[in-house]
Design an enzyme around this catalytic site. Structure first.
Site, PDB file in Angstrom:
ATOM      1  N   TYR A   1       0.868  -1.246   0.181  1.00  0.00           N
ATOM      2  CA  TYR A   1       0.123  -0.025   0.135  1.00  0.00           C
ATOM      3  C   TYR A   1       0.836   1.321   0.103  1.00  0.00           C
ATOM      4  CZ  TYR A   1       0.140  -0.646   5.267  1.00  0.00           C
ATOM      5  OH  TYR A   1       0.569  -0.923   6.428  1.00  0.00           O
TER       6      TYR A   1
ATOM      7  N   LYS B   1       4.931   4.687   4.673  1.00  0.00           N
ATOM      8  CA  LYS B   1       5.655   3.349   3.696  1.00  0.00           C
ATOM      9  C   LYS B   1       5.812   4.161   2.447  1.00  0.00           C
ATOM     10  CE  LYS B   1       5.270  -0.136   6.877  1.00  0.00           C
ATOM     11  NZ  LYS B   1       6.659  -0.863   7.315  1.00  0.00           N
TER      12      LYS B   1
HETATM   13  C1  HXC Z   1      -7.220   4.869  17.104  1.00  0.00           C
HETATM   14  C2  HXC Z   1      -5.560   4.654  18.140  1.00  0.00           C
HETATM   15  C3  HXC Z   1      -5.551   3.325  18.367  1.00  0.00           C
HETATM   16  C4  HXC Z   1      -6.580   2.637  17.665  1.00  0.00           C
HETATM   17  C5  HXC Z   1      -3.678   4.095  19.048  1.00  0.00           C
HETATM   18  N1  HXC Z   1      -4.137   5.152  18.771  1.00  0.00           N
HETATM   19  N2  HXC Z   1      -4.261   2.918  18.722  1.00  0.00           N
HETATM   20  N3  HXC Z   1      -6.424   5.446  17.640  1.00  0.00           N
HETATM   21  N4  HXC Z   1      -7.652   3.370  16.954  1.00  0.00           N
HETATM   22  N5  HXC Z   1      -6.673   1.464  17.604  1.00  0.00           N
HETATM   23  C6  HXC Z   1      -3.794   6.500  19.087  1.00  0.00           C
HETATM   24  C7  HXC Z   1      -4.163   6.743  20.599  1.00  0.00           C
HETATM   25  O1  HXC Z   1      -5.212   7.190  21.071  1.00  0.00           O
HETATM   26  C8  HXC Z   1      -3.179   8.119  20.735  1.00  0.00           C
HETATM   27  O2  HXC Z   1      -3.580   9.298  20.289  1.00  0.00           O
HETATM   28  C9  HXC Z   1      -2.086   7.808  19.623  1.00  0.00           C
HETATM   29  O3  HXC Z   1      -2.367   6.715  18.532  1.00  0.00           O
HETATM   30  C10 HXC Z   1      -0.730   7.057  20.305  1.00  0.00           C
HETATM   31  O4  HXC Z   1      -1.122   5.897  20.775  1.00  0.00           O
HETATM   32  P1  HXC Z   1      -0.311   5.438  22.183  1.00  0.00           P
HETATM   33  O5  HXC Z   1      -0.824   4.047  22.623  1.00  0.00           O
HETATM   34  O6  HXC Z   1       0.144   6.333  23.137  1.00  0.00           O
HETATM   35  O7  HXC Z   1       1.112   4.879  21.434  1.00  0.00           O
HETATM   36  P2  HXC Z   1       2.362   4.249  21.622  1.00  0.00           P
HETATM   37  O8  HXC Z   1       2.272   3.707  23.022  1.00  0.00           O
HETATM   38  O9  HXC Z   1       3.460   4.740  21.330  1.00  0.00           O
HETATM   39  O10 HXC Z   1       2.210   2.805  20.545  1.00  0.00           O
HETATM   40  C11 HXC Z   1       2.286   3.059  19.348  1.00  0.00           C
HETATM   41  C12 HXC Z   1       1.256   2.167  18.472  1.00  0.00           C
HETATM   42  C13 HXC Z   1       1.261   0.741  19.137  1.00  0.00           C
HETATM   43  C14 HXC Z   1       1.603   2.160  17.095  1.00  0.00           C
HETATM   44  C15 HXC Z   1      -0.218   2.668  18.773  1.00  0.00           C
HETATM   45  O11 HXC Z   1       0.292  -0.247  18.557  1.00  0.00           O
HETATM   46  C16 HXC Z   1       2.599   0.001  18.994  1.00  0.00           C
HETATM   47  O12 HXC Z   1       3.550   0.260  19.706  1.00  0.00           O
HETATM   48  N6  HXC Z   1       2.691  -0.884  17.936  1.00  0.00           N
HETATM   49  C17 HXC Z   1       3.756  -1.550  17.533  1.00  0.00           C
HETATM   50  C18 HXC Z   1       3.672  -2.680  16.804  1.00  0.00           C
HETATM   51  C19 HXC Z   1       3.048  -2.634  15.669  1.00  0.00           C
HETATM   52  O13 HXC Z   1       1.919  -1.997  15.396  1.00  0.00           O
HETATM   53  N7  HXC Z   1       2.864  -3.610  14.600  1.00  0.00           N
HETATM   54  C20 HXC Z   1       2.294  -3.819  13.616  1.00  0.00           C
HETATM   55  C21 HXC Z   1       3.008  -3.191  12.351  1.00  0.00           C
HETATM   56  S1  HXC Z   1       2.396  -4.024  10.977  1.00  0.00           S
HETATM   57  P3  HXC Z   1      -4.516  10.356  21.110  1.00  0.00           P
HETATM   58  O14 HXC Z   1      -4.791  11.440  20.042  1.00  0.00           O
HETATM   59  O15 HXC Z   1      -5.654   9.395  21.870  1.00  0.00           O
HETATM   60  O16 HXC Z   1      -3.443  10.721  22.279  1.00  0.00           O
HETATM   61  C22 HXC Z   1       2.541  -2.845   9.513  1.00  0.00           C
HETATM   62  C23 HXC Z   1       2.459  -3.550   8.165  1.00  0.00           C
HETATM   63  C24 HXC Z   1       1.386  -4.350   8.066  1.00  0.00           C
HETATM   64  O17 HXC Z   1       2.982  -1.909   9.743  1.00  0.00           O
HETATM   65  C25 HXC Z   1       1.430  -4.572   6.371  1.00  0.00           C
HETATM   66  C26 HXC Z   1       0.390  -5.493   5.960  1.00  0.00           C
HETATM   67  C27 HXC Z   1       0.094  -5.922   4.420  1.00  0.00           C
END
Ligand code: HXC
Length: 254
Positions: A142, A157
């Site tokens: 994407y 990306k």
């Molecule tokens: C809406 C969301 C949300 C959700 C987080 N937020 N999750 N909003 N829906 N499901 C918002 C929060 O409300 C907040 O905004 C802001 O994002 C930051 O959230 P935090 O939880 O404080 O962030 P943090 O602790 O830094 O965590 C980052 C993260 C987390 C991205 C949200 O999920 C993470 O650490 N992920 C790492 C692993 C990961 O995601 N792996 C997947 C990658 S897959 P507000 O406004 O409320 O303050 C990929 C490719 C896939 O990338 C390709 C497939 C084909």
């Protein structure tokens, strides 16, 4: 990969761990970087089964100071850095109209800024030490397509793809450093699988969208990355390899 030093960000789980394992099996000294030291130490134990040397480093790709520290620690421990995989990512499904500014910035900071911070720090190290290394960036199809529900990740990306091509030209010409990208499709046992296919129904629909009728494996992505770091890939620079079972080409139900 014998005795080469490779850094894998997001190296404690999913695709990152599979890549670290593959490189260790191939004789590399592997640095796994991530936020959670306990997860890193568990991954280290698993990877060490292959007799590889593993250095876990707790860091966050959003923090340039921690990345500087990481490069120094790798230099002090192994004395070189040959390869970098920018694999760390952050993602969640959210409609564009519901996404907060902080939600947007969080994913952009991890994926786009984090990839630049790691690439520039490791790149400077390679340039300074005259290492003709290589970097692989993990993106997604994407990046050039559409990412409905993941506008933050798709936009980041796309930026990483442009960064890949730009660095490939700048650093290829001047320093012999190669920079490439891999765009995986749906891959099992990854953070993406856990985050993006929230129900069995969604997972089944995803599988049906793949001409090969299955999810890919982290080991298949690891094999492609190992190839990109090999001498056989010495003329590959600025390229993006899609590994998605043909999913991104599948438009008609024939
Ligand atoms: C809406 C969301 C949300 C959700 C987080 N937020 N999750 N909003 N829906 N499901 C918002 C929060 O409300 C907040 O905004 C802001 O994002 C930051 O959230 P935090 O939880 O404080 O962030 P943090 O602790 O830094 O965590 C980052 C993260 C987390 C991205 C949200 O999920 C993470 O650490 N992920 C790492 C692993 C990961 O995601 N792996 C997947 C990658 S897959 P507000 O406004 O409320 O303050 C990929 C490719 C896939 O990338 C390709 C497939 C084909």
């Amino acid at each position: 990969m014998k005795d080469k030093v490779v850094i894998v960000t997001g190296g404690s789980s999913g695709m990152g761990k599979a890549m670290a394992m593959r490189f260790a099996k191939d004789g590399a000294r592997v640095v796994i970087a991530g936020r959670d030291l306990e997860k890193l130490n568990n991954a280290k134990e698993e990877i060490e089964q292959f007799d590889g040397q593993v250095l876990p480093i707790a860091m966050d790709v959003r923090d340039p100071e921690l990345i500087k520290n990481m490069v120094n620690e790798v230099d002090q421990t192994f004395g070189t850095i040959d390869f970098l995989v920018n694999n760390a990512a952050g993602n969640f499904i959210c409609a564009a109209e519901d996404l907060s500014v902080n939600g947007w910035n969080t994913v952009i900071n991890i994926v786009l800024n984090g990839t630049f911070y790691c690439s520039s720090e490791v790149g400077r190290y390679m340039i300074q030490h005259k290492i003709k290394g290589a970097i692989t960036n993990i993106i997604a199809t994407y990046a050039w397509d559409a990412g409905p529900g993941v506008i933050h990740s798709a936009s980041a990306k796309a930026g990483v793809l442009a960064m890949t091509r730009t660095l490939a030209v700048e650093w290829g010409r001047k320093y012999g450093i190669r920079v490439n990208a891999i765009a995986p499709g749906p891959i099992e046992r990854t953070g993406g699988a856990a985050k993006l296919w929230l129900s069995e129904e969604l997972e089944n629909r995803t599988i049906q969208s793949v001409p090969l009728g299955r999810l890919g494996t982290p080991e298949e992505i690891a094999g492609l990355c190992a190839y990109l770091f090999s001498n056989e890939a010495g003329y590959i620079n600025g390229s993006c390899f899609t590994m998605d079972g043909g999913q991104s080409l599948h438009q008609y139900p024939f």
